[in-house]
Design an enzyme around this catalytic site. Structure first.
Site, short mmCIF file in Angstrom:
data_model
loop_
_atom_site.label_atom_id
_atom_site.label_comp_id
_atom_site.label_asym_id
_atom_site.label_seq_id
_atom_site.Cartn_x
_atom_site.Cartn_y
_atom_site.Cartn_z
N GLU A 1 13.83 -1.06 -5.44
CA GLU A 1 14.16 -0.97 -4.03
C GLU A 1 14.17 -2.36 -3.41
O GLU A 1 13.12 -2.91 -3.07
CB GLU A 1 13.16 -0.07 -3.28
CG GLU A 1 13.66 0.24 -1.88
CD GLU A 1 12.59 0.20 -0.80
OE1 GLU A 1 12.92 0.51 0.35
OE2 GLU A 1 11.44 -0.17 -1.09
N ASP B 1 9.28 0.99 -5.87
CA ASP B 1 9.15 0.91 -4.42
C ASP B 1 8.83 -0.53 -4.00
O ASP B 1 8.01 -1.21 -4.64
CB ASP B 1 8.02 1.84 -3.96
CG ASP B 1 7.87 1.88 -2.45
OD1 ASP B 1 8.76 2.41 -1.79
OD2 ASP B 1 6.85 1.36 -1.93
C1 ARE Z 1 3.13 4.09 7.90
C2 ARE Z 1 3.38 4.03 9.40
C3 ARE Z 1 3.17 2.62 9.90
C4 ARE Z 1 1.76 2.15 9.53
C5 ARE Z 1 1.58 2.26 8.03
C6 ARE Z 1 0.18 1.90 7.58
O1 ARE Z 1 4.72 4.47 9.68
O2 ARE Z 1 3.32 2.62 11.32
O3 ARE Z 1 1.59 0.80 9.93
O4 ARE Z 1 1.83 3.60 7.62
O5 ARE Z 1 -0.75 2.72 8.20
C7 ARE Z 1 6.86 4.49 4.20
C8 ARE Z 1 7.24 4.60 5.66
C9 ARE Z 1 6.37 3.74 6.55
C10 ARE Z 1 4.91 4.07 6.29
C11 ARE Z 1 4.65 3.73 4.83
C12 ARE Z 1 3.19 3.93 4.41
O6 ARE Z 1 8.61 4.21 5.81
O7 ARE Z 1 6.69 4.03 7.90
O8 ARE Z 1 4.09 3.31 7.15
O9 ARE Z 1 5.45 4.62 4.02
O10 ARE Z 1 2.78 5.23 4.66
C13 ARE Z 1 10.92 -2.40 4.54
C14 ARE Z 1 10.61 -2.61 3.06
C15 ARE Z 1 10.94 -1.41 2.21
C16 ARE Z 1 10.36 -0.11 2.78
C17 ARE Z 1 10.86 0.00 4.21
C18 ARE Z 1 10.33 1.26 4.90
O11 ARE Z 1 11.32 -3.75 2.59
O12 ARE Z 1 10.38 -1.63 0.93
O13 ARE Z 1 10.45 -1.14 4.99
N1 ARE Z 1 10.71 1.06 1.98
C19 ARE Z 1 9.76 1.60 0.97
C20 ARE Z 1 9.76 3.12 0.93
C21 ARE Z 1 9.16 3.66 2.21
C22 ARE Z 1 7.70 3.27 2.30
C23 ARE Z 1 7.41 1.94 1.73
C24 ARE Z 1 8.38 1.15 1.14
C25 ARE Z 1 6.02 1.54 1.64
O14 ARE Z 1 11.04 3.59 0.67
O15 ARE Z 1 9.30 5.06 2.32
O16 ARE Z 1 7.28 3.24 3.69
O17 ARE Z 1 5.55 2.04 0.38
C26 ARE Z 1 14.86 -4.76 7.18
C27 ARE Z 1 14.46 -5.33 5.84
C28 ARE Z 1 13.87 -4.28 4.93
C29 ARE Z 1 12.76 -3.52 5.65
C30 ARE Z 1 13.31 -2.94 6.94
C31 ARE Z 1 12.27 -2.17 7.72
O18 ARE Z 1 15.98 -3.91 7.00
O19 ARE Z 1 15.59 -5.89 5.19
O20 ARE Z 1 13.36 -4.88 3.77
O21 ARE Z 1 12.32 -2.46 4.78
O22 ARE Z 1 13.80 -4.00 7.75
O23 ARE Z 1 11.22 -3.01 8.08
#
Ligand code: ARE
Ligand code: CA
Length: 495
Positions: A242, A205
């Site tokens: 990822e 992740d």
């Molecule tokens: C949640 C709440 C937030 C709050 C946070 C802390 O939604 O509002 O601030 O908690 O309290 C997942 C959810 C998030 C969640 C998080 C923690 O999607 O909403 O936050 O869990 O509970 C980027 C990253 C990429 C990430 C995506 C979501 O680069 O790594 O954002 N994906 C992974 C997982 C997710 C997970 C996380 C990481 C965190 O697959 O499920 O988040 O562990 C452009 C960029 C991307 C970027 C994207 C969105 O496209 O190129 O890199 O992705 O914008 O910002």
């Protein structure tokens, strides 16, 4: 200067020696499914009752380590680690270990979604395993981690600045410093413990948010897979990282493909645009690296994932999901029929609100899926992997094996077909008119059951029968109004 070059060279060789690009599937199997938010006991049963028998090679599971309990129990609480104890809403360590064993016995490998870029954000004080933490002061005593183990507090605000992306906090999640030896040791112990339990690899992740050099050091210390679970000696965990790279940002997937595969978000983006009719199907004739994808063995490919199906991550209007079933099944069939990449099928729970968690019995405990007589799921679970058009294409992929893509045909627009050597043939109609053509299937003469519209049962077929002549040609008809815009036949579906 020379010394530095020599060191870099040695480091690079060490990295190559540890690189792991094979998913470690059991021979003859292909195709992974992400059983998003399923419980371990239910996955174990699914391996035995469905995934094994239908030829699935692997299952990606939701994060296994203790996470913060968030009041409304959103799915995303699992991305807020509290400790590396293996207790979550999916089950405890004993249940997880038993699941991995039972899945391996059924020929299905397990891949864990590992979250080690960060710990929980502010507010995540109570864990699913009973541990407590104080993210505000960066204190996670159940690991233990203290403020010394984290990067200074700053938020990610600029995806064009690699240091900001890797050293600051993703949406407020406390950002671990993987350059710190204590932190590295805890991560390595966590991953190696999972390997001991029999897993075959990891989805890393938020890999984009960690320095490639730190990841190389961590991967370099991973144990070989557990031979007591049927892995060959010397096999390394499959690593798929990822890294969302749709272009236009400072961080490139090529910084990671030397160490493992990457989740190829361009595949998801492009296949969505094509099957939504924003690009012609005939352009798919050079599907692969020409579309900007990483090399085939470095690309974990998917139509949608748990983020982009609900507008998180790189979600956008073009992503296909279970909510547009006809196009979704066509795109999934194309992904599974085409030799490019290591495909992963998404298996979802139904949602209307993107924060909504999985079905529960009481608002807290995850509910088990229920199964209908046609194998589909109910009880809030969508189970795309139990849609005939999808699981039968996993069977197709297994039947064609490594056979080459041949006999490409298109009508210059949105009707295409191709064969996989002389073992399988597939045709698609995404035009707004009927398809009715005599096409080269590459297959031996005979009658075949179309595994999209039906199922072979002994010598009969519950769907369309396709007759291949002695010249390998068959008449292929897909009307625009049909339920499915694809037909597929293969050597194991010969009547
Ligand atoms: C949640 C709440 C937030 C709050 C946070 C802390 O939604 O509002 O601030 O908690 O309290 C997942 C959810 C998030 C969640 C998080 C923690 O999607 O909403 O936050 O869990 O509970 C980027 C990253 C990429 C990430 C995506 C979501 O680069 O790594 O954002 N994906 C992974 C997982 C997710 C997970 C996380 C990481 C965190 O697959 O499920 O988040 O562990 C452009 C960029 C991307 C970027 C994207 C969105 O496209 O190129 O890199 O992705 O914008 O910002
Ligand atoms: Ca980071």
């Amino acid at each position: 200067m020379f010394l530095t070059k020599g060191l870099i060279c040695i480091a690079f060789l060490a990295l190559l020696a540890n690189a792991q690009f094979s998913p470690n599937y059991v021979n003859g199997r292909n195709g992974m499914v992400h059983l998003f938010e399923w419980k371990w006991d239910d996955i174990a049963a699914e391996c035995e009752n469905f995934l094994g028998p239908y030829g699935f090679a692997g299952v990606q599971v939701s994060p296994v380590n203790e996470n913060a309990v968030i009041n409304s129990r959103p799915w995303w609480e699992r991305y807020q680690p509290i400790s590396y104890k293996l207790t979550t809403r999916s089950g405890n360590e004993q249940q997880f270990a038993s699941m991995v064993r039972r899945c391996n016995n059924a020929g299905v490998r397990t891949y864990v979604d590992v979250v080690f870029n960060h710990m929980a954000a502010n507010g995540g004080t109570r864990g699913t395993g009973g541990s407590t933490a104080d993210p505000g002061s960066k204190s996670f005593p159940a690991v233990p981690f203290s403020a010394l183990d984290f990067n200074p507090t700053c938020g990610i605000t600029n995806y064009n600045d690699p240091a900001n992306v890797r050293n600051c906090e993703l949406v407020g999640l406390r950002d671990l410093n993987q350059g710190n030896s204590w932190v590295r040791d805890r991560i390595v112990d966590f991953l190696n413990h999972l390997t001991d339990l029999g897993v075959a690899g990891f989805r890393v992740d938020a890999a984009k948010h960690m320095w490639p050099g730190d990841l190389a050091a961590i991967y370099g210390r991973l144990k070989n897979l557990n031979t007591g679970h049927g892995f060959s000696s010397g096999a390394k965990p499959y690593i798929f990282q990822e890294v969302i790279d749709l272009g236009g940002e400072a961080i490139k997937k090529s910084e990671y493909t030397g160490m493992g595969a990457v989740t190829e978000f361009r595949h998801s983006d492009s296949i969505g645009k094509v099957f939504r009719g924003k690009d012609k199907l005939r352009y798919l004739n050079n599907w692969g690296t020409s579309w900007g994808f990483a090399a085939s063995d470095r690309s974990l490919v998917f139509v949608d994932n748990h983020d982009n199906q609900r507008g998180h991550g790189a979600g956008g209007a073009d992503v296909l999901t279970y909510k547009v079933p006809k196009q979704y099944k066509m795109a999934s069939a194309f992904m599974l029929a085409h030799p490019f990449g290591t495909p992963r099928v998404m298996s979802s729970f139904a949602f209307s609100n993107p924060d909504q968690g999985p079905p529960t019995t009481d608002g807290q405990n995850i509910a088990s899926p229920r199964f209908n007589s046609d194998k589909s799921c109910s009880g809030g679970w969508v189970c795309e992997h139990r849609w005939r058009q999808i699981y039968n294409m996993v069977g197709f992929r297994n039947a064609v094996g490594t056979a080459q893509l041949q006999n490409w045909w298109d009508n210059g627009s949105n009707q295409i077909s191709f064969s996989r050597g002389n073992r399988g043939f597939v045709a698609f109609n995404n035009d707004n008119y009927d398809m009715n053509s005599s096409l080269q299937t590459g297959l031996p003469a005979g009658s075949y059951c179309d595994v999209i519209s039906g199922q072979k049962n002994g010598s009969s077929c519950s769907g369309k029968t396709i007759v291949v002549g002695s010249d390998g040609r068959a008449n292929i008809s897909i009307r625009k109004a049909e339920e499915d815009g694809v037909v597929a036949i293969h050597i194991n579906a010969k009547l």
